[in-house]
Design a protein around this motif. Structure first.
Motif, PDB file in Angstrom:
ATOM      1  N   ARG A  17     -12.121 -14.994 112.190  1.00 36.37           N
ATOM      2  CA  ARG A  17     -12.306 -16.424 112.299  1.00 36.37           C
ATOM      3  C   ARG A  17     -10.986 -17.103 112.583  1.00 36.37           C
ATOM      4  NH1 ARG A  17     -15.612 -19.344 108.004  1.00 36.37           N
ATOM      5  NH2 ARG A  17     -13.718 -19.070 106.851  1.00 36.37           N
ATOM      6  N   GLU A  36     -19.085 -12.890 103.219  1.00 34.80           N
ATOM      7  CA  GLU A  36     -19.191 -14.195 103.866  1.00 34.80           C
ATOM      8  C   GLU A  36     -17.899 -14.960 103.614  1.00 34.80           C
ATOM      9  OE1 GLU A  36     -22.642 -16.484 103.058  1.00 34.80           O
ATOM     10  OE2 GLU A  36     -24.014 -14.999 103.899  1.00 34.80           O
ATOM     11  N   ASP A  96     -15.923 -33.350 104.223  1.00 33.15           N
ATOM     12  CA  ASP A  96     -16.392 -31.967 104.156  1.00 33.15           C
ATOM     13  C   ASP A  96     -15.205 -31.034 104.339  1.00 33.15           C
ATOM     14  OD1 ASP A  96     -17.598 -29.523 104.357  1.00 33.15           O
ATOM     15  OD2 ASP A  96     -18.810 -30.009 106.122  1.00 33.15           O
ATOM     16  N   SER A  97     -14.904 -30.237 103.328  1.00 30.47           N
ATOM     17  CA  SER A  97     -13.741 -29.363 103.406  1.00 30.47           C
ATOM     18  C   SER A  97     -13.847 -28.365 104.553  1.00 30.47           C
ATOM     19  CB  SER A  97     -13.549 -28.622 102.081  1.00 30.47           C
ATOM     20  OG  SER A  97     -14.678 -27.812 101.787  1.00 30.47           O
ATOM     21  N   ALA A  98     -15.076 -27.957 104.905  1.00 27.84           N
ATOM     22  CA  ALA A  98     -15.250 -26.981 105.979  1.00 27.84           C
ATOM     23  C   ALA A  98     -14.889 -27.564 107.341  1.00 27.84           C
ATOM     24  CB  ALA A  98     -16.689 -26.480 105.994  1.00 27.84           C
ATOM     25  N   ARG A 112     -18.428 -27.109  97.261  1.00 28.22           N
ATOM     26  CA  ARG A 112     -17.273 -26.434  97.840  1.00 28.22           C
ATOM     27  C   ARG A 112     -16.253 -26.157  96.757  1.00 28.22           C
ATOM     28  NH1 ARG A 112     -18.069 -24.558 103.067  1.00 28.22           N
ATOM     29  NH2 ARG A 112     -19.406 -26.021 104.177  1.00 28.22           N
ATOM     30  N   THR A 121      -7.295 -25.578 109.362  1.00 28.09           N
ATOM     31  CA  THR A 121      -6.411 -24.801 108.497  1.00 28.09           C
ATOM     32  C   THR A 121      -4.972 -25.252 108.737  1.00 28.09           C
ATOM     33  OG1 THR A 121      -6.071 -23.075 110.145  1.00 28.09           O
ATOM     34  CG2 THR A 121      -7.966 -22.825 108.660  1.00 28.09           C
ATOM     35  N   ALA A 140      -8.259 -25.948 101.718  1.00 28.35           N
ATOM     36  CA  ALA A 140      -8.658 -27.186 102.400  1.00 28.35           C
ATOM     37  C   ALA A 140      -8.287 -28.424 101.593  1.00 28.35           C
ATOM     38  CB  ALA A 140     -10.168 -27.169 102.674  1.00 28.35           C
ATOM     39  N   GLU A 200     -13.676 -32.797  96.956  1.00 27.45           N
ATOM     40  CA  GLU A 200     -14.263 -31.712  96.152  1.00 27.45           C
ATOM     41  C   GLU A 200     -13.592 -31.562  94.802  1.00 27.45           C
ATOM     42  OE1 GLU A 200     -11.563 -29.677  99.308  1.00 27.45           O
ATOM     43  OE2 GLU A 200     -12.925 -31.390  99.170  1.00 27.45           O
ATOM     44  N   SER A 259      -8.352 -18.354 109.810  1.00 25.65           N
ATOM     45  CA  SER A 259      -8.668 -17.868 108.476  1.00 25.65           C
ATOM     46  C   SER A 259      -7.513 -17.067 107.914  1.00 25.65           C
ATOM     47  CB  SER A 259      -9.924 -16.987 108.509  1.00 25.65           C
ATOM     48  OG  SER A 259     -11.049 -17.758 108.801  1.00 25.65           O
ATOM     49  N   VAL A 271     -15.177 -17.633 102.944  1.00 26.63           N
ATOM     50  CA  VAL A 271     -15.136 -19.004 102.434  1.00 26.63           C
ATOM     51  C   VAL A 271     -13.662 -19.386 102.346  1.00 26.63           C
ATOM     52  CG1 VAL A 271     -15.717 -20.573 100.547  1.00 26.63           C
ATOM     53  CG2 VAL A 271     -17.255 -18.675 101.100  1.00 26.63           C
ATOM     54  N   GLY A 272     -13.151 -20.064 103.365  1.00 29.77           N
ATOM     55  CA  GLY A 272     -11.725 -20.346 103.396  1.00 29.77           C
ATOM     56  C   GLY A 272     -10.959 -19.033 103.489  1.00 29.77           C
TER      57      GLY A 272
END
Length: 539
Positions: free
Chosen positions: A315, A437, A254-256, A192, A260, A197, A184, A318, A439-440
């Protein structure tokens, strides 16, 4: 080893007496210096081309403030900084010990137990760094120091100030080392933002390098390496066992899909099997030991206890970033086993003087201790028991509840009408309902107004005069749509209040004169607009 001072080198920087030159890097030169109390420190002096750039100085000041919040037990502690000095400089503790890059260059790939311990040490540092709301951005073997007491990760966080100063960053140029950059960072069309990440990807490349002596995406040129990172699977030949699986996950495109830092630690500790017979820690006789964060007299340099950071959302793994006040590392205690024998004479070769390649921005020698070193990452507040009631704030931060974004100072609420321009009102209409929402470690802020289907998320819009406003935007993670929440206090009803920060553009503010919401880059100036989250039911 350090060089003597050269003609033109400073003899003094602020209160610090410059003793020797340690080296040079892309951001400036590094000097060994002596503080007024006689302590040895490393001083990084910024290149002169940045000295008169006000945007750079502001960003540099903000990044230093964040970096100060990282617990110093596995990183080089930030001691001091002067962004207004000509040239600006940063002071960190000085650690004796070679870099991982130098050790591998001189001795080749490391053994399995050594690689595992380095993987744990670096993952521990990233957990602390990310928990303080900092992204390293330039993790590589040269920034991993093998000190007598364990691993130290250096140069974290500060690269952001350089990378984001547009007039000094040529088109398509970023700060970092290509071989360890996440996909990314090369291709913004991946959708992203650059976040924690990216450091996890670098962790995977660093661990693979330690095990094999090569980078898993090595090409004939930086361009070829970048293309391999974007399009090819990593070359992990020579890396086996459970660690290979963790490294492969860390190197996902994909960073998602990457774990972690906390999840890396969980996986590494499971792989180590310290209570069994098969893991590296067991073979070396290591025992899990709970050690509190350093206090006065240790490597922490007497850092005072700081207030807790924002709550952790629901999450797994997170992290909620505070800007710039978040200090909590994790909501649970993590016992990390790092056998010190791996970082002593076995790797250091009995040397007591720093090597030039490994001493760039390093820290003070660790105090002597037992043969086994264990670090514990602990929050500043006790972890909740399983029977404790669930904090409704956690559910809102996890994106499970609809919320009002209440502007504390004016007792009003944000709203996003169908025309897409942000307004403030009394919070009674459907256009005032939002959801966070994750995001990381950050968030997108999405309207749940059914009339806004095209651009329901808040984003930053910059006009031709440089003014920045909040407007409706497509819900796609980007520099303009991802925000951090920083806990600032409580409103008049006892609810937690937050500053809302966009890393690229600044802090969300209310203008009393124009009576509108806008974005302002504040540097280290105090935030004067805060928001509380008002629960309005399940999503």
């Amino acid at each position: 080893m350090s060089d003597g001072l050269r003609p033109g080198d400073p003899a003094r920087l602020g209160a610090y007496e410059v003793v020797a030159r340690l080296g040079d890097g892309g951001m400036g030169s590094v000097f060994l210096a002596r503080s007024p109390d006689g302590r040895r420190v490393a001083v990084k002096v910024v290149r002169s081309e940045f000295a008169h750039d006000e945007e750079f100085r502001g960003r540099f000041r903000s990044e230093v403030n964040r970096a100060r919040q990282v617990p110093p037990f596995c990183t080089a502690e930030v001691v001091d900084a002067d962004p207004d000095h000509n040239p600006p400089y940063l002071v960190v503790e000085y650690v004796e010990g070679p870099s991982l890059a130098q050790v591998i260059r001189e001795r080749g790939p490391l053994g399995a137990a050594q690689v595992h311990s380095i993987a744990v040490g670096v993952a521990t540092a990233l957990t602390a760094i990310h928990g303080a709301g900092v992204i390293h951005r330039d993790l590589k073997p040269a920034n991993v120091l093998i000190a007598p007491g364990g691993i130290k990760v250096i140069d974290f966080g500060i690269a952001r100030a350089f990378e984001a100063t547009s007039q000094h960053t040529r088109t398509n140029q970023v700060v970092g080392t290509v071989s360890y950059m996440a996909p990314e960072r090369f291709d913004a069309t991946l959708g992203r933002p650059v976040g924690p990440a990216a450091d996890i990807f670098a962790w995977g490349a660093v661990v693979a390098h330690a095990a094999t002596g090569r980078n898993p995406f090595a090409g004939d040129s930086p361009t070829a390496t970048a293309m391999r990172i974007l399009t090819q699977p990593p070359d992990l030949a020579g890396l086996g066992g459970p660690l290979r699986e963790l490294v492969a996950r860390a190197l996902e495109k994909d960073s998602a899909a990457r774990p972690t830092a906390r999840e890396l630690l969980d996986g590494l500790l499971t792989a180590a099997d310290p209570g069994g017979a098969g893991g590296p820690a067991a073979r070396l006789g290591a025992t899990p030991t709970a050690v509190v964060l350093p206090a006065a007299g240790g490597t922490g340099q007497g850092r005072p206890t700081m207030p807790p950071g924002p709550a952790t959302a629901g999450r797994t793994g997170s992290r909620r970033r505070g800007w710039p006040t978040m200090l909590g590392v994790t909501a649970a205690v993590i016992a990390v086993v790092v056998p010190a024998s791996l970082f002593g004479p076995k790797l250091l070769g009995g040397r007591s003087t720093p090597e030039r390649a490994g001493s760039t921005v390093t820290g003070s020698p660790a105090p002597s201790g037992p043969a086994t070193t264990a670090s514990v990452l602990a929050s500043r507040t006790p972890a909740a028991s399983p029977s404790a009631s669930v904090d409704p704030t956690d559910a809102m931060l996890a994106g499970k509840r609809r919320i009002l974004l209440h502007v504390v100072e004016i007792d009003r609420d944000l709203s996003l009408p169908s025309h897409g321009e942000l307004e403030v009102g009394n919070g009674t209409g459907k256009d005032a309902l939002f959801v966070l929402e994750p995001v990381g470690i950050d968030y997108m802020i999405k309207s749940v107004n059914p009339e806004i289907a095209h651009r329901p998320c808040l984003g930053v819009k910059r006009d031709g005069e440089g003014n920045k406003d909040l407007v409706g935007a497509e819900c796609r993670p980007s520099d303009a749509t991802v925000f951090a929440l920083s806990r600032e206090g409580r409103d008049d009803k006892g609810r937690t209040s937050y500053a809302i920060l966009n890393d690229e553009y600044g802090v969300v503010q209310w203008s009393p004169t124009k009576r509108e919401i806008y974005i302002e880059f504040l540097g280290d100036a105090p935030v004067d607009t805060t928001f509380s989250l008002v629960d309005r039911g399940a999503v």
